[in-house]
Design a protein around this motif. Structure first.
Motif, PDB file in Angstrom:
ATOM      1  N   ASN A  53       0.796  -1.229   0.000  1.00  0.00           N
ATOM      2  CA  ASN A  53       0.000   0.000   0.000  1.00  0.00           C
ATOM      3  C   ASN A  53       0.828   1.279   0.000  1.00  0.00           C
ATOM      4  O   ASN A  53       0.273   2.369   0.078  1.00  0.00           O
ATOM      5  CB  ASN A  53      -0.963   0.006   1.181  1.00  0.00           C
ATOM      6  CG  ASN A  53      -2.049  -1.028   1.013  1.00  0.00           C
ATOM      7  OD1 ASN A  53      -2.489  -1.288  -0.110  1.00  0.00           O
ATOM      8  ND2 ASN A  53      -2.480  -1.629   2.095  1.00  0.00           N
ATOM      9  N   GLU A  70      -8.050   1.955 -11.111  1.00  0.00           N
ATOM     10  CA  GLU A  70      -8.560   0.638 -10.709  1.00  0.00           C
ATOM     11  C   GLU A  70      -7.752  -0.489 -11.333  1.00  0.00           C
ATOM     12  O   GLU A  70      -7.458  -1.485 -10.686  1.00  0.00           O
ATOM     13  CB  GLU A  70     -10.042   0.500 -11.065  1.00  0.00           C
ATOM     14  CG  GLU A  70     -10.943   1.196 -10.086  1.00  0.00           C
ATOM     15  CD  GLU A  70     -10.736   0.684  -8.666  1.00  0.00           C
ATOM     16  OE1 GLU A  70     -10.878  -0.527  -8.412  1.00  0.00           O
ATOM     17  OE2 GLU A  70     -10.422   1.511  -7.791  1.00  0.00           O
ATOM     18  N   ARG A  73      -4.473  -0.768  -9.431  1.00  0.00           N
ATOM     19  CA  ARG A  73      -4.666  -1.363  -8.107  1.00  0.00           C
ATOM     20  C   ARG A  73      -4.821  -2.875  -8.210  1.00  0.00           C
ATOM     21  O   ARG A  73      -4.185  -3.635  -7.475  1.00  0.00           O
ATOM     22  CB  ARG A  73      -5.892  -0.734  -7.434  1.00  0.00           C
ATOM     23  CG  ARG A  73      -6.152  -1.245  -6.025  1.00  0.00           C
ATOM     24  CD  ARG A  73      -7.450  -0.681  -5.439  1.00  0.00           C
ATOM     25  NE  ARG A  73      -8.643  -1.061  -6.196  1.00  0.00           N
ATOM     26  CZ  ARG A  73      -9.218  -2.267  -6.149  1.00  0.00           C
ATOM     27  NH1 ARG A  73      -8.711  -3.208  -5.382  1.00  0.00           N
ATOM     28  NH2 ARG A  73     -10.306  -2.515  -6.854  1.00  0.00           N
ATOM     29  N   ARG A  74      -5.633  -3.332  -9.156  1.00  0.00           N
ATOM     30  CA  ARG A  74      -5.903  -4.761  -9.311  1.00  0.00           C
ATOM     31  C   ARG A  74      -4.710  -5.515  -9.890  1.00  0.00           C
ATOM     32  O   ARG A  74      -4.396  -6.627  -9.447  1.00  0.00           O
ATOM     33  CB  ARG A  74      -7.150  -4.955 -10.165  1.00  0.00           C
ATOM     34  CG  ARG A  74      -8.410  -4.464  -9.454  1.00  0.00           C
ATOM     35  CD  ARG A  74      -9.631  -4.337 -10.339  1.00  0.00           C
ATOM     36  NE  ARG A  74      -9.898  -5.541 -11.086  1.00  0.00           N
ATOM     37  CZ  ARG A  74     -10.286  -5.538 -12.370  1.00  0.00           C
ATOM     38  NH1 ARG A  74     -10.460  -4.403 -13.024  1.00  0.00           N
ATOM     39  NH2 ARG A  74     -10.522  -6.671 -12.979  1.00  0.00           N
ATOM     40  N   ALA A  77      -2.021  -5.721  -7.135  1.00  0.00           N
ATOM     41  CA  ALA A  77      -2.431  -6.687  -6.104  1.00  0.00           C
ATOM     42  C   ALA A  77      -2.154  -8.115  -6.570  1.00  0.00           C
ATOM     43  O   ALA A  77      -1.692  -8.960  -5.785  1.00  0.00           O
ATOM     44  CB  ALA A  77      -3.913  -6.508  -5.767  1.00  0.00           C
ATOM     45  N   THR A  78      -2.396  -8.386  -7.837  1.00  0.00           N
ATOM     46  CA  THR A  78      -2.145  -9.722  -8.391  1.00  0.00           C
ATOM     47  C   THR A  78      -0.658 -10.034  -8.379  1.00  0.00           C
ATOM     48  O   THR A  78      -0.236 -11.114  -7.943  1.00  0.00           O
ATOM     49  CB  THR A  78      -2.725  -9.819  -9.815  1.00  0.00           C
ATOM     50  OG1 THR A  78      -4.127  -9.506  -9.778  1.00  0.00           O
ATOM     51  CG2 THR A  78      -2.524 -11.211 -10.393  1.00  0.00           C
ATOM     52  N   ARG A  81       0.575 -10.535  -4.807  1.00  0.00           N
ATOM     53  CA  ARG A  81       0.074 -11.773  -4.193  1.00  0.00           C
ATOM     54  C   ARG A  81       0.805 -13.001  -4.724  1.00  0.00           C
ATOM     55  O   ARG A  81       1.192 -13.888  -3.966  1.00  0.00           O
ATOM     56  CB  ARG A  81      -1.421 -11.919  -4.442  1.00  0.00           C
ATOM     57  CG  ARG A  81      -1.962 -13.227  -3.866  1.00  0.00           C
ATOM     58  CD  ARG A  81      -3.452 -13.277  -3.866  1.00  0.00           C
ATOM     59  NE  ARG A  81      -3.920 -14.564  -3.362  1.00  0.00           N
ATOM     60  CZ  ARG A  81      -5.162 -14.816  -3.075  1.00  0.00           C
ATOM     61  NH1 ARG A  81      -6.074 -13.870  -3.209  1.00  0.00           N
ATOM     62  NH2 ARG A  81      -5.515 -16.001  -2.631  1.00  0.00           N
ATOM     63  N   THR A 101     -10.435 -15.764 -11.453  1.00  0.00           N
ATOM     64  CA  THR A 101     -11.365 -14.727 -10.996  1.00  0.00           C
ATOM     65  C   THR A 101     -12.813 -15.201 -11.085  1.00  0.00           C
ATOM     66  O   THR A 101     -13.715 -14.473 -10.703  1.00  0.00           O
ATOM     67  CB  THR A 101     -11.194 -13.410 -11.797  1.00  0.00           C
ATOM     68  OG1 THR A 101     -11.520 -13.646 -13.171  1.00  0.00           O
ATOM     69  CG2 THR A 101      -9.780 -12.875 -11.673  1.00  0.00           C
ATOM     70  N   ASP A 110     -10.846  -7.152  -6.926  1.00  0.00           N
ATOM     71  CA  ASP A 110      -9.547  -6.921  -6.292  1.00  0.00           C
ATOM     72  C   ASP A 110      -8.352  -7.367  -7.120  1.00  0.00           C
ATOM     73  O   ASP A 110      -7.227  -6.916  -6.876  1.00  0.00           O
ATOM     74  CB  ASP A 110      -9.499  -7.646  -4.941  1.00  0.00           C
ATOM     75  CG  ASP A 110     -10.515  -7.093  -3.968  1.00  0.00           C
ATOM     76  OD1 ASP A 110     -10.733  -5.862  -3.971  1.00  0.00           O
ATOM     77  OD2 ASP A 110     -11.100  -7.888  -3.214  1.00  0.00           O
ATOM     78  N   TYR A 111      -8.552  -8.284  -8.080  1.00  0.00           N
ATOM     79  CA  TYR A 111      -7.451  -8.854  -8.853  1.00  0.00           C
ATOM     80  C   TYR A 111      -7.799  -8.901 -10.328  1.00  0.00           C
ATOM     81  O   TYR A 111      -8.969  -9.009 -10.687  1.00  0.00           O
ATOM     82  CB  TYR A 111      -7.146 -10.283  -8.378  1.00  0.00           C
ATOM     83  CG  TYR A 111      -6.732 -10.349  -6.927  1.00  0.00           C
ATOM     84  CD1 TYR A 111      -5.415 -10.139  -6.551  1.00  0.00           C
ATOM     85  CD2 TYR A 111      -7.665 -10.616  -5.936  1.00  0.00           C
ATOM     86  CE1 TYR A 111      -5.035 -10.187  -5.214  1.00  0.00           C
ATOM     87  CE2 TYR A 111      -7.296 -10.668  -4.597  1.00  0.00           C
ATOM     88  CZ  TYR A 111      -5.978 -10.449  -4.250  1.00  0.00           C
ATOM     89  OH  TYR A 111      -5.605 -10.500  -2.935  1.00  0.00           O
TER      90      TYR A 111
END
Length: 158
Positions: A53, A70, A73-74, A77-78, A81, A101, A110-111
């Protein structure tokens, strides 16, 4: 089953593009390289380098839309992770005819498996950040990031 040439190429990117170290100044230099190339080509992209973050670099160029926020962000995050580029993950999951997904494994809000996010892997430390571009096609976002990382790392980086 052997890998497709595309999967092999994407894995090679990750094997070759490993940083000796990565700090806030490196994030600024790398982000600036990407931004300079995008400005030169008049790409309508947003660029982001983050440690989970904590945003280390952000640039939004003319023509980029609010949607890029967006997507970044997605994508990031992928990458954070799974510790792989979104392009590689997309190719590997497509080869298995599986979309993580769908069916409740990864929340699509989120991903995403859209290309354009690449892990900052530091030798002997692992993945410490994600570099993400959004605004072009998935392949072009990936290429923009990989070419800049290659320039940032210099000769011998593949």
């Amino acid at each position: 089953m052997s890998d497709s040439p595309r999967i092999a190429e994407l894995r090679q990117h990750e094997d070759q593009l490993v940083f000796p170290a990565f700090d806030h100044q490196d994030a600024w230099r790398l982000g600036s390289l990407i931004a300079s190339r995008a400005i030169e080509a008049a790409y309508p992209v947003a660029i982001d380098i983050r440690r989970h973050n904590l945003v280390l670099f952000r640039c939004v160029l003319p023509g980029a839309t609010a949607d890029q926020e967006e997507w970044i962000r997605r994508k990031a995050a992928t990458t954070l992770r799974f510790e792989h580029s979104t392009a590689l993950l997309a190719a590997e999951f497509a080869a298995k005819n599986f979309d993580p997904t769908q069916g409740g494994w990864l929340a699509p809000a989120d991903y995403t498996l859209a290309g354009g996010s690449f892990p900052v892997r530091v030798r002997n430390a692992g993945v410490v950040a994600a570099v993400t571009a959004s605004g072009l096609s998935s392949d072009d976002d990936h290429r923009l990031v990989v070419e800049a990382i290659r320039r940032h790392l210099g000769p011998g980086s593949g």
